[in-house]
Design a protein around this motif. Structure first.
Motif, short mmCIF file in Angstrom:
data_model
loop_
_atom_site.label_atom_id
_atom_site.label_comp_id
_atom_site.label_asym_id
_atom_site.label_seq_id
_atom_site.Cartn_x
_atom_site.Cartn_y
_atom_site.Cartn_z
N HIS A 57 0.84 -1.20 0.00
CA HIS A 57 0.00 0.00 0.00
C HIS A 57 0.87 1.24 0.00
O HIS A 57 2.04 1.21 0.41
CB HIS A 57 -0.96 0.01 1.20
CG HIS A 57 -0.27 -0.03 2.54
ND1 HIS A 57 0.29 1.09 3.12
CD2 HIS A 57 -0.04 -1.05 3.40
CE1 HIS A 57 0.81 0.76 4.29
NE2 HIS A 57 0.64 -0.53 4.48
N ARG A 60 -2.23 7.79 0.39
CA ARG A 60 -3.10 8.48 -0.57
C ARG A 60 -2.51 9.85 -0.93
O ARG A 60 -2.75 10.35 -2.04
CB ARG A 60 -4.50 8.63 0.03
CG ARG A 60 -5.57 9.02 -0.98
CD ARG A 60 -6.95 9.03 -0.34
NE ARG A 60 -7.38 7.69 0.04
CZ ARG A 60 -7.93 6.80 -0.78
NH1 ARG A 60 -8.13 7.12 -2.06
NH2 ARG A 60 -8.30 5.61 -0.33
N ASP A 118 -8.16 0.13 -4.48
CA ASP A 118 -8.64 1.20 -3.60
C ASP A 118 -9.97 0.79 -2.97
O ASP A 118 -11.02 1.37 -3.24
CB ASP A 118 -8.80 2.51 -4.40
CG ASP A 118 -9.03 3.71 -3.49
OD1 ASP A 118 -8.94 3.54 -2.26
OD2 ASP A 118 -9.27 4.81 -4.02
N ASP A 119 -9.90 -0.23 -2.14
CA ASP A 119 -11.10 -0.65 -1.40
C ASP A 119 -10.70 -1.03 0.02
O ASP A 119 -9.65 -1.61 0.26
CB ASP A 119 -11.82 -1.79 -2.11
CG ASP A 119 -11.02 -3.07 -2.16
OD1 ASP A 119 -11.06 -3.84 -1.20
OD2 ASP A 119 -10.33 -3.29 -3.19
N GLU A 120 -11.55 -0.65 0.95
CA GLU A 120 -11.24 -0.77 2.37
C GLU A 120 -11.04 -2.22 2.80
O GLU A 120 -10.16 -2.51 3.62
CB GLU A 120 -12.38 -0.13 3.19
CG GLU A 120 -12.04 0.12 4.64
CD GLU A 120 -12.44 -1.04 5.55
OE1 GLU A 120 -12.08 -0.97 6.74
OE2 GLU A 120 -13.08 -1.99 5.08
N ARG A 121 -11.78 -3.14 2.24
CA ARG A 121 -11.67 -4.54 2.64
C ARG A 121 -10.29 -5.09 2.28
O ARG A 121 -9.66 -5.79 3.09
CB ARG A 121 -12.76 -5.37 1.96
CG ARG A 121 -12.73 -6.83 2.35
CD ARG A 121 -13.88 -7.59 1.68
NE ARG A 121 -13.84 -9.00 2.03
CZ ARG A 121 -14.70 -9.89 1.54
NH1 ARG A 121 -15.67 -9.52 0.72
NH2 ARG A 121 -14.60 -11.16 1.91
N VAL A 123 -7.47 -3.36 1.78
CA VAL A 123 -6.44 -2.70 2.57
C VAL A 123 -6.45 -3.19 4.02
O VAL A 123 -5.40 -3.43 4.62
CB VAL A 123 -6.62 -1.17 2.50
CG1 VAL A 123 -5.69 -0.47 3.48
CG2 VAL A 123 -6.36 -0.67 1.09
N ARG A 124 -7.63 -3.36 4.58
CA ARG A 124 -7.73 -3.82 5.97
C ARG A 124 -7.11 -5.22 6.11
O ARG A 124 -6.36 -5.49 7.05
CB ARG A 124 -9.19 -3.83 6.43
CG ARG A 124 -9.39 -4.28 7.88
CD ARG A 124 -10.86 -4.23 8.26
NE ARG A 124 -11.36 -2.87 8.33
CZ ARG A 124 -11.30 -2.11 9.41
NH1 ARG A 124 -10.76 -2.58 10.53
NH2 ARG A 124 -11.80 -0.89 9.39
N SER A 155 -10.11 3.12 11.05
CA SER A 155 -10.80 3.44 9.79
C SER A 155 -10.21 4.67 9.13
O SER A 155 -10.05 4.72 7.91
CB SER A 155 -12.30 3.64 10.05
OG SER A 155 -12.89 2.42 10.44
N ARG A 156 -9.87 5.68 9.94
CA ARG A 156 -9.27 6.90 9.39
C ARG A 156 -7.89 6.61 8.81
O ARG A 156 -7.53 7.12 7.74
CB ARG A 156 -9.17 7.99 10.45
CG ARG A 156 -10.49 8.54 10.94
CD ARG A 156 -10.34 9.91 11.58
NE ARG A 156 -9.28 9.96 12.58
CZ ARG A 156 -9.44 9.65 13.87
NH1 ARG A 156 -10.63 9.23 14.30
NH2 ARG A 156 -8.44 9.76 14.72
N LEU A 158 -6.81 3.70 7.63
CA LEU A 158 -6.97 2.89 6.43
C LEU A 158 -7.45 3.73 5.24
O LEU A 158 -7.08 3.47 4.10
CB LEU A 158 -7.95 1.74 6.68
CG LEU A 158 -7.50 0.66 7.67
CD1 LEU A 158 -8.60 -0.37 7.88
CD2 LEU A 158 -6.22 -0.01 7.19
N ALA A 159 -8.26 4.74 5.53
CA ALA A 159 -8.76 5.61 4.45
C ALA A 159 -7.64 6.45 3.85
O ALA A 159 -7.78 6.98 2.74
CB ALA A 159 -9.87 6.51 4.99
#
Length: 212
Positions: A57, A60, A118-121, A123-124, A155-156, A158-159
């Motif tokens: 990763h 951003r 670029d998706d949260e799942r 990256v998490r 969450s912040r 990871l975003a």
């Protein structure tokens, strides 16, 4: 990369092992802005695809994100053990005085094509796996995990990052370990390196001589 036959390493298990032991890769890209290199810890999925795949990763906020395009060719360089070799460590030097300094090293070049994830799942899951792996490596008495922080904070964080995935199309390994030297000179150089804290490189030289 200049690659004499006697320094070429082609065994996938050896190349994958170097990447797994040295996961910080230099991601080299070329865009309209020219060449760029970013240093990223990667997870290797050795069984995914023909040669494996790499996942990592980037921030951003990294300008690199604006230069990446889906499917663009990239190069990732992984460096293993390395060290300077003095001619004084070769027994033959003291007999013939016909040796010069050199540098021994192990590197793997992974060529492939990049995908943005670029998706949260994604990256998490990636961050969780990287964290588990490297917390164990660092021998933490109580390994850190994402649930140690609040869900909102994680969450912040990871975003603020974007996942990348590289399908490896070619792995090129160069293990320069004195394979072109006489056995006594290999032993002398390995002993000299080991005495100066390069035990991993010295062991790699001995294994290469034995064909391991």
């Amino acid at each position: 990369m200049y690659l004499p036959d006697h320094f070429s390493e082609t065994r996938p298990e050896k190349l994958h092992a170097l990447i797994q032991a040295n996961p910080l890769g230099a991601l080299v890209t070329h865009s309209a802005n020219g060449l760029d290199a970013n240093h990223i810890p990667f997870e290797l999925l050795a069984e995914q695809g023909v040669e494996g795949s790499l996942q990592g990763h980037i921030a951003r906020a990294n300008p690199l994100l604006q230069q990446l395009t889906e499917g663009m060719p990239v190069l990732v360089i992984f460096q293993g053990a390395q060290g300077y070799v003095s001619p004084n460590w070769y027994p033959s030097k003291h007999e013939t005085h016909q040796q010069v300094p050199t540098w021994n090293y192990q590197v793997v070049h992974a060529h492939g094509r990049l995908r943005l994830r670029d998706d949260e799942r994604f990256v998490r899951g990636l961050v969780a796996r990287l964290t588990r792996s490297h917390e164990v490596r660092s021998e933490q008495p109580r390994p850190w995990k994402m649930t140690d922080s609040s869900a909102d904070y994680i969450s912040r964080m990871l975003a603020a990052i974007v996942g990348i995935e590289i399908e490896i199309e070619q792995l090129v390994g160069k293990f320069k370990l004195s394979q072109n030297k006489a056995p006594a000179d290999i032993a002398g150089a390995a002993a000299g390196l080991e005495a100066r804290g390069h035990a991993v490189l010295a062991q790699a030289m001995r294994e290469a001589e034995d064909g391991a």
